[in-house]
Write an enzyme that holds these catalytic residues in place. Structure first.
Site, PDB file in Angstrom:
ATOM      1  N   THR A   1       0.857  -1.195   0.000  1.00 14.16           N
ATOM      2  CA  THR A   1       0.000   0.000   0.000  1.00 14.16           C
ATOM      3  C   THR A   1       0.886   1.235   0.000  1.00 14.16           C
ATOM      4  O   THR A   1       1.678   1.420   0.936  1.00 14.16           O
ATOM      5  CB  THR A   1      -0.901  -0.015   1.245  1.00 14.16           C
ATOM      6  OG1 THR A   1      -1.665  -1.228   1.237  1.00 14.16           O
ATOM      7  CG2 THR A   1      -1.837   1.163   1.264  1.00 14.16           C
TER       8      THR A   1
ATOM      9  N   PHE B   1      -6.302  -6.808  -1.179  1.00 14.14           N
ATOM     10  CA  PHE B   1      -7.434  -6.563  -0.276  1.00 14.14           C
ATOM     11  C   PHE B   1      -7.574  -7.736   0.679  1.00 14.14           C
ATOM     12  O   PHE B   1      -8.664  -8.177   0.997  1.00 14.14           O
ATOM     13  CB  PHE B   1      -8.719  -6.337  -1.102  1.00 14.14           C
ATOM     14  CG  PHE B   1      -8.578  -5.241  -2.124  1.00 14.14           C
ATOM     15  CD1 PHE B   1      -8.326  -5.550  -3.463  1.00 14.14           C
ATOM     16  CD2 PHE B   1      -8.635  -3.909  -1.746  1.00 14.14           C
ATOM     17  CE1 PHE B   1      -8.175  -4.542  -4.412  1.00 14.14           C
ATOM     18  CE2 PHE B   1      -8.468  -2.884  -2.685  1.00 14.14           C
ATOM     19  CZ  PHE B   1      -8.244  -3.208  -4.024  1.00 14.14           C
TER      20      PHE B   1
ATOM     21  N   LYS C   1      -6.990   1.483  -3.135  1.00  9.73           N
ATOM     22  CA  LYS C   1      -6.652   0.763  -1.898  1.00  9.73           C
ATOM     23  C   LYS C   1      -6.994   1.609  -0.675  1.00  9.73           C
ATOM     24  O   LYS C   1      -7.638   1.158   0.268  1.00  9.73           O
ATOM     25  CB  LYS C   1      -5.155   0.420  -1.907  1.00  9.73           C
ATOM     26  CG  LYS C   1      -4.638  -0.134  -0.610  1.00  9.73           C
ATOM     27  CD  LYS C   1      -5.209  -1.504  -0.297  1.00  9.73           C
ATOM     28  CE  LYS C   1      -4.674  -1.974   1.039  1.00  9.73           C
ATOM     29  NZ  LYS C   1      -5.251  -3.264   1.428  1.00  9.73           N
TER      30      LYS C   1
ATOM     31  N   ASN D   1      -9.985   0.883   2.198  1.00  5.22           N
ATOM     32  CA  ASN D   1      -9.746   0.735   3.641  1.00  5.22           C
ATOM     33  C   ASN D   1     -10.384   1.854   4.442  1.00  5.22           C
ATOM     34  O   ASN D   1     -10.961   1.622   5.500  1.00  5.22           O
ATOM     35  CB  ASN D   1      -8.233   0.685   3.921  1.00  5.22           C
ATOM     36  CG  ASN D   1      -7.707  -0.740   3.822  1.00  5.22           C
ATOM     37  OD1 ASN D   1      -8.450  -1.650   3.437  1.00  5.22           O
ATOM     38  ND2 ASN D   1      -6.457  -0.938   4.155  1.00  5.22           N
TER      39      ASN D   1
ATOM     40  N   GLY E   1      -8.691  -2.104  14.751  1.00  5.02           N
ATOM     41  CA  GLY E   1      -7.234  -2.129  14.976  1.00  5.02           C
ATOM     42  C   GLY E   1      -6.574  -2.744  13.757  1.00  5.02           C
ATOM     43  O   GLY E   1      -7.121  -2.696  12.660  1.00  5.02           O
TER      44      GLY E   1
ATOM     45  N   CYS F   1      -3.256  -2.246   9.236  1.00  2.54           N
ATOM     46  CA  CYS F   1      -3.591  -1.529   7.998  1.00  2.54           C
ATOM     47  C   CYS F   1      -4.474  -0.310   8.200  1.00  2.54           C
ATOM     48  O   CYS F   1      -4.092   0.799   7.799  1.00  2.54           O
ATOM     49  CB  CYS F   1      -4.248  -2.506   7.022  1.00  2.54           C
ATOM     50  SG  CYS F   1      -3.139  -3.815   6.541  1.00  2.54           S
TER      51      CYS F   1
ATOM     52  N   ARG G   1      -1.048  -5.951  16.495  1.00  4.01           N
ATOM     53  CA  ARG G   1      -0.739  -4.567  16.112  1.00  4.01           C
ATOM     54  C   ARG G   1      -1.977  -3.693  16.195  1.00  4.01           C
ATOM     55  O   ARG G   1      -3.025  -4.031  15.655  1.00  4.01           O
ATOM     56  CB  ARG G   1      -0.115  -4.536  14.705  1.00  4.01           C
ATOM     57  CG  ARG G   1       1.315  -5.057  14.657  1.00  4.01           C
ATOM     58  CD  ARG G   1       1.869  -5.092  13.243  1.00  4.01           C
ATOM     59  NE  ARG G   1       1.230  -6.151  12.462  1.00  4.01           N
ATOM     60  CZ  ARG G   1       1.580  -6.413  11.193  1.00  4.01           C
ATOM     61  NH1 ARG G   1       2.502  -5.688  10.592  1.00  4.01           N
ATOM     62  NH2 ARG G   1       0.993  -7.390  10.531  1.00  4.01           N
TER      63      ARG G   1
HETATM   64  C1  UDX Z   1      -8.075  -4.849   6.414  1.00  2.00           C
HETATM   65  C2  UDX Z   1      -8.963  -4.812   5.185  1.00  2.00           C
HETATM   66  O1  UDX Z   1     -10.217  -5.452   5.479  1.00  2.00           O
HETATM   67  C3  UDX Z   1      -8.283  -5.571   4.036  1.00  2.00           C
HETATM   68  O2  UDX Z   1      -9.088  -5.506   2.867  1.00  2.00           O
HETATM   69  C4  UDX Z   1      -6.930  -4.903   3.770  1.00  2.00           C
HETATM   70  O3  UDX Z   1      -6.248  -5.566   2.718  1.00  2.00           O
HETATM   71  C5  UDX Z   1      -6.088  -4.931   5.021  1.00  2.00           C
HETATM   72  O4  UDX Z   1      -6.777  -4.288   6.107  1.00  2.00           O
HETATM   73  P1  UDX Z   1      -7.455  -6.559   8.314  1.00  2.00           P
HETATM   74  O5  UDX Z   1      -6.665  -5.415   8.856  1.00  2.00           O
HETATM   75  O6  UDX Z   1      -6.838  -7.918   8.236  1.00  2.00           O
HETATM   76  O7  UDX Z   1      -7.939  -6.192   6.789  1.00  2.00           O
HETATM   77  O8  UDX Z   1      -8.723  -6.691   9.244  1.00  2.00           O
HETATM   78  P2  UDX Z   1     -10.294  -6.486   9.067  1.00  2.00           P
HETATM   79  O9  UDX Z   1     -10.924  -7.814   8.974  1.00  2.00           O
HETATM   80  O10 UDX Z   1     -10.582  -5.484   8.035  1.00  2.00           O
HETATM   81  O11 UDX Z   1     -10.660  -5.837  10.522  1.00  2.00           O
HETATM   82  C6  UDX Z   1     -10.019  -4.627  10.870  1.00  2.00           C
HETATM   83  C7  UDX Z   1     -10.498  -4.230  12.262  1.00  2.00           C
HETATM   84  O12 UDX Z   1     -11.887  -3.882  12.237  1.00  2.00           O
HETATM   85  C8  UDX Z   1     -10.356  -5.346  13.303  1.00  2.00           C
HETATM   86  O13 UDX Z   1      -9.928  -4.780  14.527  1.00  2.00           O
HETATM   87  C9  UDX Z   1     -11.785  -5.876  13.438  1.00  2.00           C
HETATM   88  O14 UDX Z   1     -12.049  -6.420  14.735  1.00  2.00           O
HETATM   89  C10 UDX Z   1     -12.594  -4.608  13.223  1.00  2.00           C
HETATM   90  N1  UDX Z   1     -13.936  -4.846  12.719  1.00  2.00           N
HETATM   91  C11 UDX Z   1     -14.098  -5.449  11.515  1.00  2.00           C
HETATM   92  C12 UDX Z   1     -15.027  -4.398  13.475  1.00  2.00           C
HETATM   93  O15 UDX Z   1     -14.867  -3.860  14.568  1.00  2.00           O
HETATM   94  N2  UDX Z   1     -16.278  -4.575  12.981  1.00  2.00           N
HETATM   95  C13 UDX Z   1     -16.500  -5.186  11.777  1.00  2.00           C
HETATM   96  O16 UDX Z   1     -17.664  -5.331  11.395  1.00  2.00           O
HETATM   97  C14 UDX Z   1     -15.374  -5.641  11.024  1.00  2.00           C
END
Ligand code: UDX
Length: 441
Positions: A120, A150, A211, A215, A264, A267, A334
């Site tokens: 990214t 993604f 991207k 996000n 959290g 990303c 993280r």
């Molecule tokens: C994210 C993006 O979804 C992904 O497309 C990108 O490539 C990288 O960043 P990721 O960081 O692995 O992926 O986690 P994600 O599943 O998106 O959740 C991010 C945060 O949001 C987590 O802390 C999760 O607990 C929180 N979350 C997610 C919520 O609080 N509510 C939700 O409905 C979904």
């Protein structure tokens, strides 16, 4: 196609293994020799469900791991940059690993290369990569491209194989055709996925922006539902039902509307900071995205105060946190809301006794919390034994399916504070607990 992937982190390793699984000849490179020797031994240095099984199924001749970049670059036609772009000074993305990799590519390449940035990066970075390679080696024949990923931690393989879309940004048809041929096995489906992925070829700046836009929008959606939860708590609404109802609207969609302690991960916070600061440097104020960060930061403190208020009413001081990873399905801590809440709690009241548990993130949490008086226990029932208050802080399936009668026998705690709304209130209460959650009074 002979592919080299630079970087064997969450993105690089999953991408490299999946490229090999769909039929390409892949070399994964990393400067970390210990990671490379683990991988050469067939071991995966990260927790990603299904990745070691997928690697084991791949023909050994289809993928190899090395720390020798020039060797890895020698025969390949396509190089994917999947190195880290951590948050640098004042939130701007630190691109030093990207530019170092570009320099190495310029110095080591002797034939045509397509240099594809999967990491990214702020819009315009790919042009900087192009100019840097030209400066380092005016003789090299190459093209650049953007191919943002993604992938979500914990379900990265299905996000790759069952992608909604493959986005590429190129400057010419040759680059576009090479990337289309690389992804054809998942675009056509059959052995790999359902083939529903859309192949979107656009310009480089737009691909880099897609991207960040993705996000930022997903993070904003999470902050939105969390703020709706706050309102529900004040006026007596039910955020679970509100979330379900608005999610039925196809224009909104039902994903990323689960209330919680805030988002959290490695990303969302990093990428939102990066795009807000990038926009600012271009005299553009992304007020909605900026407010997302503020809302999320504020939520952590709000959650810590909520935990304290529950403790005060209990007159106890012992809390068990079930969940330390930033989300269920990963060992990654993280920017974990759970870790941040524990830290704020102990700043507010250092007499609190914290016991912390997680399905697979305890080792990472021990490092993140090394300066704080936190105890750890992997068994969720043992971890709750001496608690006055049990907090569910990460949406692990294991916690949603916890044996409440066994828990009742295992702990003196009277109250469960479910910050992820993963439990069923009626079942918890009939097991003899006071149950509190998010967005439902
Ligand atoms: C994210 C993006 O979804 C992904 O497309 C990108 O490539 C990288 O960043 P990721 O960081 O692995 O992926 O986690 P994600 O599943 O998106 O959740 C991010 C945060 O949001 C987590 O802390 C999760 O607990 C929180 N979350 C997610 C919520 O609080 N509510 C939700 O409905 C979904």
């Amino acid at each position: 196609m002979k592919i080299t992937v630079l970087g064997t982190g969450y993105v690089g390793l999953v991408s490299g293994v999946c490229f090999a699984a769909i039929g390409h000849d892949v070399t994964c490179v990393d400067i970390d020799d210990s990671k490379i020797s683990l991988l050469q031994g067939g071991e995966i240095p990260i927790y990603e469900p299904g990745l070691s099984e997928l690697l084991a199924k791949i023909n050994k001749s289809s993928i190899n791991f090395t720390s020798n970049l020039s060797l890895a670059l020698h025969e390949c036609e396509v190089i994917f940059l999947a190195v880290g772009t951590p948050e640098g000074e004042d939130g701007v993305a630190d691109l030093s690993f990207i530019f170092e990799a570009a320099k190495q590519i310029a110095r080591s390449s002797t034939s045509y290369k397509l240099v594809v940035t999967k990491s990214t990066v702020p819009p315009g970075t790919n042009f900087k990569i192009r100019d840097l390679i030209r400066r380092e080696n005016s003789n090299i024949e190459f093209d650049i491209a953007s191919n943002p990923e993604f992938l979500r931690e914990g379900c990265a393989i299905s996000d790759f194989m069952e992608a909604d879309r493959v986005v590429i940004g190129t400057e010419n048809k040759r680059a576009e055709d090479v990337l289309k041929s690389i992804y054809t096995p998942i675009l056509n489906g059959g052995r790999f996925g359902s083939g529903k992925a859309k192949f979107l070829a656009t310009d480089i700046i737009t691909a880099e922006l897609i991207k960040y836009a993705s996000n930022s929008f997903l993070a904003a959606k999470i902050c939105f539902i969390n703020e709706m939860a706050d309102l529900c708590e004040i006026v007596g609404g039910n955020v679970n039902e509100l979330s379900y109802a608005i999610g039925l609207d196809k224009r909104i969609g039902d994903k990323f509307l689960n209330p919680g302690p805030g988002f959290g991960g490695s990303c969302f916070p990093k990428d939102i900071n990066a795009i807000v600061n990038f926009a600012k440097s271009n005299n553009c104020h992304l007020s909605i995205i900026e407010s997302t960060l503020k809302s999320n930061d504020h939520r952590i403190k709000k959650m810590a105060r909520r935990v304290l208020s529950k403790l005060d009413s209990l007159g106890g001081k012992k809390i068990t946190f079930l969940g330390l990873a930033f989300k269920g399905g990963t060992d990654d801590v993280r920017c974990s809301p759970s870790i941040q809440i524990i830290t704020v709690l102990l700043q507010l009241d250092n007499t609190i006794k914290i016991m912390a548990s997680d399905v697979c993130a305890i080792e990472g949490a021990k490092i993140a919390l090394r300066d704080l008086p936190v105890k750890f226990e992997a068994d969720m029932y043992l971890a709750c034994a001496d608690a006055d208050l049990i907090i569910i802080a990460t949406e692990w399936e294991d916690y949603g399916k916890i044996d409440l009668l066994k828990l009742r026998e295992s702990t003196k705690a009277s109250t469960i504070l479910d910050l992820r709304n993963v439990l069923n209130a009626k079942e918890v209460r009939s097991a003899g607990f006071v149950y509190k959650c998010i967005g439902i009074t």
